[in-house]
Write a protein that holds these residues in place. Structure first.
Motif, PDB file in Angstrom:
ATOM      1  N   PRO A   1       1.121  -1.571   0.314  1.00  0.00           N
ATOM      2  CA  PRO A   1       0.509   0.258   0.316  1.00  0.00           C
ATOM      3  C   PRO A   1       1.025   1.548  -0.159  1.00  0.00           C
ATOM      4  O   PRO A   1       0.628   2.241  -0.231  1.00  0.00           O
ATOM      5  N   ILE A   2       1.815   1.430   0.696  1.00  0.00           N
ATOM      6  CA  ILE A   2       2.754   2.839   1.370  1.00  0.00           C
ATOM      7  C   ILE A   2       3.249   3.208  -0.447  1.00  0.00           C
ATOM      8  O   ILE A   2       3.113   3.910  -1.636  1.00  0.00           O
ATOM      9  N   SER A   3       3.753   1.667  -1.429  1.00  0.00           N
ATOM     10  CA  SER A   3       4.203   2.173  -3.117  1.00  0.00           C
ATOM     11  C   SER A   3       3.274   2.331  -3.798  1.00  0.00           C
ATOM     12  O   SER A   3       3.657   3.604  -4.868  1.00  0.00           O
ATOM     13  N   ASP A   4       1.873   1.986  -3.180  1.00  0.00           N
ATOM     14  CA  ASP A   4       0.517   2.284  -4.119  1.00  0.00           C
ATOM     15  C   ASP A   4       0.132   4.194  -4.175  1.00  0.00           C
ATOM     16  O   ASP A   4      -0.022   4.826  -4.874  1.00  0.00           O
ATOM     17  N   MET A   5       0.970   3.835  -2.695  1.00  0.00           N
ATOM     18  CA  MET A   5       0.046   5.879  -2.424  1.00  0.00           C
ATOM     19  C   MET A   5       1.874   6.501  -2.935  1.00  0.00           C
ATOM     20  O   MET A   5       1.580   7.622  -3.612  1.00  0.00           O
TER      21      MET A   5
ATOM     22  N   ILE B   1      10.531  16.036  -6.030  1.00  0.00           N
ATOM     23  CA  ILE B   1      11.247  15.691  -7.215  1.00  0.00           C
ATOM     24  C   ILE B   1      10.988  14.186  -7.902  1.00  0.00           C
ATOM     25  O   ILE B   1      10.537  14.508  -8.812  1.00  0.00           O
ATOM     26  N   ASP B   2      11.178  14.497  -6.319  1.00  0.00           N
ATOM     27  CA  ASP B   2      11.398  12.185  -6.624  1.00  0.00           C
ATOM     28  C   ASP B   2      10.444  11.284  -5.823  1.00  0.00           C
ATOM     29  O   ASP B   2      10.846  12.225  -4.332  1.00  0.00           O
ATOM     30  N   PHE B   3      10.279  10.210  -5.474  1.00  0.00           N
ATOM     31  CA  PHE B   3       9.533  10.265  -4.452  1.00  0.00           C
ATOM     32  C   PHE B   3       9.614   8.058  -4.610  1.00  0.00           C
ATOM     33  O   PHE B   3       9.460   8.141  -5.311  1.00  0.00           O
ATOM     34  N   LYS B   4      10.790   7.978  -3.819  1.00  0.00           N
ATOM     35  CA  LYS B   4      11.441   6.969  -3.642  1.00  0.00           C
ATOM     36  C   LYS B   4      10.693   5.436  -2.650  1.00  0.00           C
ATOM     37  O   LYS B   4      11.190   5.441  -1.245  1.00  0.00           O
ATOM     38  N   ARG B   5      10.446   4.439  -2.856  1.00  0.00           N
ATOM     39  CA  ARG B   5      10.050   3.162  -1.940  1.00  0.00           C
ATOM     40  C   ARG B   5      11.144   2.738  -1.852  1.00  0.00           C
ATOM     41  O   ARG B   5      12.120   2.380  -2.712  1.00  0.00           O
ATOM     42  N   ILE B   6      11.945   2.552  -0.549  1.00  0.00           N
ATOM     43  CA  ILE B   6      13.164   1.765   0.117  1.00  0.00           C
ATOM     44  C   ILE B   6      12.832   0.452   0.295  1.00  0.00           C
ATOM     45  O   ILE B   6      13.527  -0.597  -0.430  1.00  0.00           O
ATOM     46  N   SER B   7      11.709   0.181   1.205  1.00  0.00           N
ATOM     47  CA  SER B   7      12.032  -0.721   2.309  1.00  0.00           C
ATOM     48  C   SER B   7      11.016  -1.776   1.339  1.00  0.00           C
ATOM     49  O   SER B   7       9.977  -1.363   2.077  1.00  0.00           O
ATOM     50  N   LYS B   8      10.754  -2.777   0.813  1.00  0.00           N
ATOM     51  CA  LYS B   8       9.363  -2.833   0.197  1.00  0.00           C
ATOM     52  C   LYS B   8       8.972  -4.592   0.555  1.00  0.00           C
ATOM     53  O   LYS B   8      10.050  -5.149   1.438  1.00  0.00           O
ATOM     54  N   PRO B   9       8.663  -5.458   0.546  1.00  0.00           N
ATOM     55  CA  PRO B   9       7.901  -6.665   0.900  1.00  0.00           C
ATOM     56  C   PRO B   9       8.851  -7.414   0.438  1.00  0.00           C
ATOM     57  O   PRO B   9       8.714  -8.589   1.564  1.00  0.00           O
ATOM     58  N   GLY B  10       9.460  -7.796  -0.633  1.00  0.00           N
ATOM     59  CA  GLY B  10      10.471  -9.242  -0.378  1.00  0.00           C
ATOM     60  C   GLY B  10      11.729  -8.373   0.008  1.00  0.00           C
ATOM     61  O   GLY B  10      12.478  -9.430   0.194  1.00  0.00           O
TER      62      GLY B  10
END
Length: 131
Positions: free
Chosen positions: A6-10, A74-83
């Motif tokens: 859900p955080i990546s979706d946001m 400018i950019d928004f990156k997800r670092i920790s992912k479920p995998g």
């Protein structure tokens, strides 16, 4: 619709809305997303956000911020992912762009920026980088 992250979706919704120059974007509600948006508001990346609806129809309406024609994000990156979860100890917290960006961390004391985590001497899961 089932969303595995859900955080990546946001993050994707915010990035897509920024690219299209939308004024607002709707995001399904969760407490963690609300905390992240609170950080974005305090750091000046968004204008405001409001909780709308009730129950499972609850959403967050985010008002995006622009400086002239340029987005505040400018950019928004997800670092920790479920995998692949990424954790950092209090003494190993890194900054983004030499302090110009913001690191969002989920700690035992709640979701906070890396600056707050250093101040409170807590580590945690590195959720996202934003600049």
């Amino acid at each position: 619709m089932f969303i595995t992250d859900p955080i990546s979706d946001m993050i994707v919704r915010i990035k897509n809305a920024n690219q299209r120059k939308f004024k607002t974007v709707l995001i399904p509600y969760s407490n963690k997303k609300a905390k992240i948006l609170e950080i974005l508001l305090n750091e000046g990346y968004i204008s405001s956000f409001v909780t709308k609806g009730e129950g499972k129809d609850k959403t967050l309406e985010v008002a995006l911020k622009y400086k002239g024609n340029q987005s505040a994000i400018i950019d928004f990156k997800r670092i920790s992912k479920p995998g692949l979860r990424v954790y950092a100890a209090a003494n190993n917290l890194s900054s983004v762009l030499s302090g110009y960006g913001t690191v969002i961390i989920s700690t035992s004391k709640g979701v906070m920026t890396e600056k707050q985590a250093r101040k409170e001497n807590v580590g945690g899961e590195v959720l996202a980088y934003i600049w």
